[in-house]
Design a protein around this motif. Structure first.
Motif, PDB file in Angstrom:
ATOM      1  N   ARG A 155      -9.184  -2.063   4.593  1.00  0.00           N
ATOM      2  CA  ARG A 155      -7.946  -1.586   3.968  1.00  0.00           C
ATOM      3  C   ARG A 155      -7.692  -0.185   4.480  1.00  0.00           C
ATOM      4  O   ARG A 155      -8.634   0.576   4.730  1.00  0.00           O
ATOM      5  CB  ARG A 155      -8.065  -1.571   2.440  1.00  0.00           C
ATOM      6  CG  ARG A 155      -8.414  -2.905   1.846  1.00  0.00           C
ATOM      7  CD  ARG A 155      -8.678  -2.804   0.351  1.00  0.00           C
ATOM      8  NE  ARG A 155      -7.450  -2.623  -0.399  1.00  0.00           N
ATOM      9  CZ  ARG A 155      -7.420  -2.366  -1.701  1.00  0.00           C
ATOM     10  NH1 ARG A 155      -8.540  -2.225  -2.380  1.00  0.00           N
ATOM     11  NH2 ARG A 155      -6.266  -2.239  -2.332  1.00  0.00           N
ATOM     12  N   ILE A 156      -6.412   0.166   4.661  1.00  0.00           N
ATOM     13  CA  ILE A 156      -6.033   1.511   5.094  1.00  0.00           C
ATOM     14  C   ILE A 156      -5.133   2.117   4.023  1.00  0.00           C
ATOM     15  O   ILE A 156      -4.191   1.475   3.550  1.00  0.00           O
ATOM     16  CB  ILE A 156      -5.324   1.491   6.458  1.00  0.00           C
ATOM     17  CG1 ILE A 156      -6.299   1.025   7.545  1.00  0.00           C
ATOM     18  CG2 ILE A 156      -4.774   2.869   6.798  1.00  0.00           C
ATOM     19  CD1 ILE A 156      -5.691   0.942   8.930  1.00  0.00           C
ATOM     20  N   PHE A 157      -5.449   3.360   3.635  1.00  0.00           N
ATOM     21  CA  PHE A 157      -4.706   4.082   2.617  1.00  0.00           C
ATOM     22  C   PHE A 157      -4.147   5.379   3.205  1.00  0.00           C
ATOM     23  O   PHE A 157      -4.761   5.974   4.098  1.00  0.00           O
ATOM     24  CB  PHE A 157      -5.608   4.457   1.435  1.00  0.00           C
ATOM     25  CG  PHE A 157      -6.256   3.278   0.760  1.00  0.00           C
ATOM     26  CD1 PHE A 157      -5.663   2.697  -0.344  1.00  0.00           C
ATOM     27  CD2 PHE A 157      -7.456   2.765   1.220  1.00  0.00           C
ATOM     28  CE1 PHE A 157      -6.254   1.611  -0.981  1.00  0.00           C
ATOM     29  CE2 PHE A 157      -8.060   1.690   0.590  1.00  0.00           C
ATOM     30  CZ  PHE A 157      -7.466   1.113  -0.513  1.00  0.00           C
ATOM     31  N   ASP A 158      -2.989   5.794   2.689  1.00  0.00           N
ATOM     32  CA  ASP A 158      -2.523   7.138   3.031  1.00  0.00           C
ATOM     33  C   ASP A 158      -3.193   8.131   2.087  1.00  0.00           C
ATOM     34  O   ASP A 158      -3.986   7.748   1.213  1.00  0.00           O
ATOM     35  CB  ASP A 158      -0.997   7.235   2.986  1.00  0.00           C
ATOM     36  CG  ASP A 158      -0.410   6.961   1.608  1.00  0.00           C
ATOM     37  OD1 ASP A 158      -1.118   7.109   0.592  1.00  0.00           O
ATOM     38  OD2 ASP A 158       0.786   6.606   1.534  1.00  0.00           O
ATOM     39  N   MET A 159      -2.893   9.422   2.229  1.00  0.00           N
ATOM     40  CA  MET A 159      -3.590  10.435   1.447  1.00  0.00           C
ATOM     41  C   MET A 159      -3.113  10.486   0.001  1.00  0.00           C
ATOM     42  O   MET A 159      -3.667  11.221  -0.816  1.00  0.00           O
ATOM     43  CB  MET A 159      -3.465  11.806   2.110  1.00  0.00           C
ATOM     44  CG  MET A 159      -4.177  11.889   3.457  1.00  0.00           C
ATOM     45  SD  MET A 159      -5.885  11.266   3.413  1.00  0.00           S
ATOM     46  CE  MET A 159      -6.666  12.495   2.365  1.00  0.00           C
ATOM     47  N   GLN A 160      -2.088   9.704  -0.348  1.00  0.00           N
ATOM     48  CA  GLN A 160      -1.675   9.555  -1.745  1.00  0.00           C
ATOM     49  C   GLN A 160      -2.308   8.301  -2.357  1.00  0.00           C
ATOM     50  O   GLN A 160      -1.914   7.867  -3.433  1.00  0.00           O
ATOM     51  CB  GLN A 160      -0.150   9.475  -1.853  1.00  0.00           C
ATOM     52  CG  GLN A 160       0.563  10.802  -1.634  1.00  0.00           C
ATOM     53  CD  GLN A 160       0.538  11.245  -0.185  1.00  0.00           C
ATOM     54  OE1 GLN A 160       0.841  10.450   0.711  1.00  0.00           O
ATOM     55  NE2 GLN A 160       0.175  12.494   0.051  1.00  0.00           N
ATOM     56  N   THR A 161      -3.290   7.732  -1.654  1.00  0.00           N
ATOM     57  CA  THR A 161      -4.052   6.533  -2.040  1.00  0.00           C
ATOM     58  C   THR A 161      -3.190   5.273  -2.110  1.00  0.00           C
ATOM     59  O   THR A 161      -3.565   4.294  -2.743  1.00  0.00           O
ATOM     60  CB  THR A 161      -4.810   6.717  -3.376  1.00  0.00           C
ATOM     61  OG1 THR A 161      -3.886   6.788  -4.461  1.00  0.00           O
ATOM     62  CG2 THR A 161      -5.673   7.970  -3.343  1.00  0.00           C
ATOM     63  N   ASN A 162      -2.027   5.285  -1.454  1.00  0.00           N
ATOM     64  CA  ASN A 162      -1.213   4.073  -1.352  1.00  0.00           C
ATOM     65  C   ASN A 162      -1.778   3.172  -0.259  1.00  0.00           C
ATOM     66  O   ASN A 162      -2.064   3.644   0.849  1.00  0.00           O
ATOM     67  CB  ASN A 162       0.239   4.415  -1.023  1.00  0.00           C
ATOM     68  CG  ASN A 162       0.889   5.269  -2.098  1.00  0.00           C
ATOM     69  OD1 ASN A 162       0.835   4.962  -3.280  1.00  0.00           O
ATOM     70  ND2 ASN A 162       1.499   6.371  -1.680  1.00  0.00           N
ATOM     71  N   GLU A 163      -1.936   1.903  -0.560  1.00  0.00           N
ATOM     72  CA  GLU A 163      -2.426   0.971   0.450  1.00  0.00           C
ATOM     73  C   GLU A 163      -1.333   0.703   1.477  1.00  0.00           C
ATOM     74  O   GLU A 163      -0.224   0.333   1.130  1.00  0.00           O
ATOM     75  CB  GLU A 163      -2.868  -0.331  -0.206  1.00  0.00           C
ATOM     76  CG  GLU A 163      -3.449  -1.332   0.777  1.00  0.00           C
ATOM     77  CD  GLU A 163      -3.855  -2.635   0.094  1.00  0.00           C
ATOM     78  OE1 GLU A 163      -4.992  -2.744  -0.359  1.00  0.00           O
ATOM     79  OE2 GLU A 163      -2.980  -3.527   0.001  1.00  0.00           O
ATOM     80  N   VAL A 164      -1.663   0.890   2.756  1.00  0.00           N
ATOM     81  CA  VAL A 164      -0.695   0.711   3.831  1.00  0.00           C
ATOM     82  C   VAL A 164      -0.844  -0.663   4.480  1.00  0.00           C
ATOM     83  O   VAL A 164       0.151  -1.332   4.785  1.00  0.00           O
ATOM     84  CB  VAL A 164      -0.856   1.828   4.887  1.00  0.00           C
ATOM     85  CG1 VAL A 164       0.148   1.659   6.015  1.00  0.00           C
ATOM     86  CG2 VAL A 164      -0.706   3.203   4.248  1.00  0.00           C
ATOM     87  N   VAL A 165      -2.072  -1.088   4.699  1.00  0.00           N
ATOM     88  CA  VAL A 165      -2.318  -2.389   5.326  1.00  0.00           C
ATOM     89  C   VAL A 165      -3.723  -2.837   4.942  1.00  0.00           C
ATOM     90  O   VAL A 165      -4.583  -2.020   4.617  1.00  0.00           O
ATOM     91  CB  VAL A 165      -2.161  -2.299   6.869  1.00  0.00           C
ATOM     92  CG1 VAL A 165      -3.261  -1.458   7.491  1.00  0.00           C
ATOM     93  CG2 VAL A 165      -2.133  -3.687   7.500  1.00  0.00           C
TER      94      VAL A 165
END
Length: 205
Positions: A155-165
């Motif tokens: 899983r990949i997250f941005d720095m706001q902990t939103n899952e991107v993919v």
């Protein structure tokens, strides 16, 4: 003869407490974890407990803080990555026990972990995986140094902990992740092993 309706009305109808809760999602953090539930009963809720394990090791049950029908349990901060299972148990005033999940042997599971490895070279490699390039362009290459069957998903997250993919790994030595739609910034890659261990890496787009 007694009125059957009167007899039925004199018998308390008990169905057990009702528990409403939204399962915790996987997270890059490592604590503490707040688990909230609404617990109601037609008479009274006598008590509630949260049973949980950390990396398959049973912990002492937690008692909640209570505000009306709101019950809040707090799992302490953890020092490493891994997985937590938990279930909620409620007891009504007649001693009837309710569980969530509904079966007493069922549990919810979520994974947790802190990103500690920062990719600072064009190619990053440790004893388990190899990641490149850095910074990213349109794809991230993920190669497995150890056996690929150890790894379940990513899983990949941005720095706001939103899952991107996210995706499954399967029995392969290399995964190519399309990052063409990523905006510029720092991301966290979480690679999950079948034993529950989570490897976390920061990289740049």
């Amino acid at each position: 003869l007694s009125n059957p309706t009167t007899l039925r009305a004199a018998i308390p109808i008990t169905t057990g407490a009702y528990i409403n809760h939204t399962k915790l999602a996987d997270t890059n953090g490592n604590g503490s974890f707040t688990i909230s539930a609404t617990i109601i009963d037609n008479i009274n809720v006598a008590g509630a407990l949260l049973n949980y394990t950390v990396n398959n090791i049973a912990q002492n049950p937690l008692t909640p803080s209570v505000s009306g029908t709101g019950y809040t349990f707090t799992i302490p901060e953890q020092s490493s990555s891994g997985s937590i299972t938990y279930s909620i148990k409620a007891i009504d005033s007649y001693g009837q026990i309710s569980y969530l999940p509904a079966h007493k042997d069922s549990v919810y599971t979520f994974r947790y972990g802190t990103a500690t490895n920062i990719i600072s070279a064009d190619v990053y490699a440790d004893q388990q995986i190899k990641l490149y390039p850095n910074p990213l362009n349109n794809e991230l290459n993920l190669e497995f140094v150890s056996s690929p069957v150890e790894f379940e998903s990513y899983r990949i997250f941005d720095m706001q902990t939103n899952e991107v993919v996210k995706g499954f790994i399967g029995n392969t030595k290399k995964v190519i992740i399309n990052t063409s739609g990523f905006i510029k910034g720092v991301y966290v890659l979480s690679v999950v092993k079948f034993n529950g261990e989570i490897l976390n890496y920061k990289f740049i787009k």
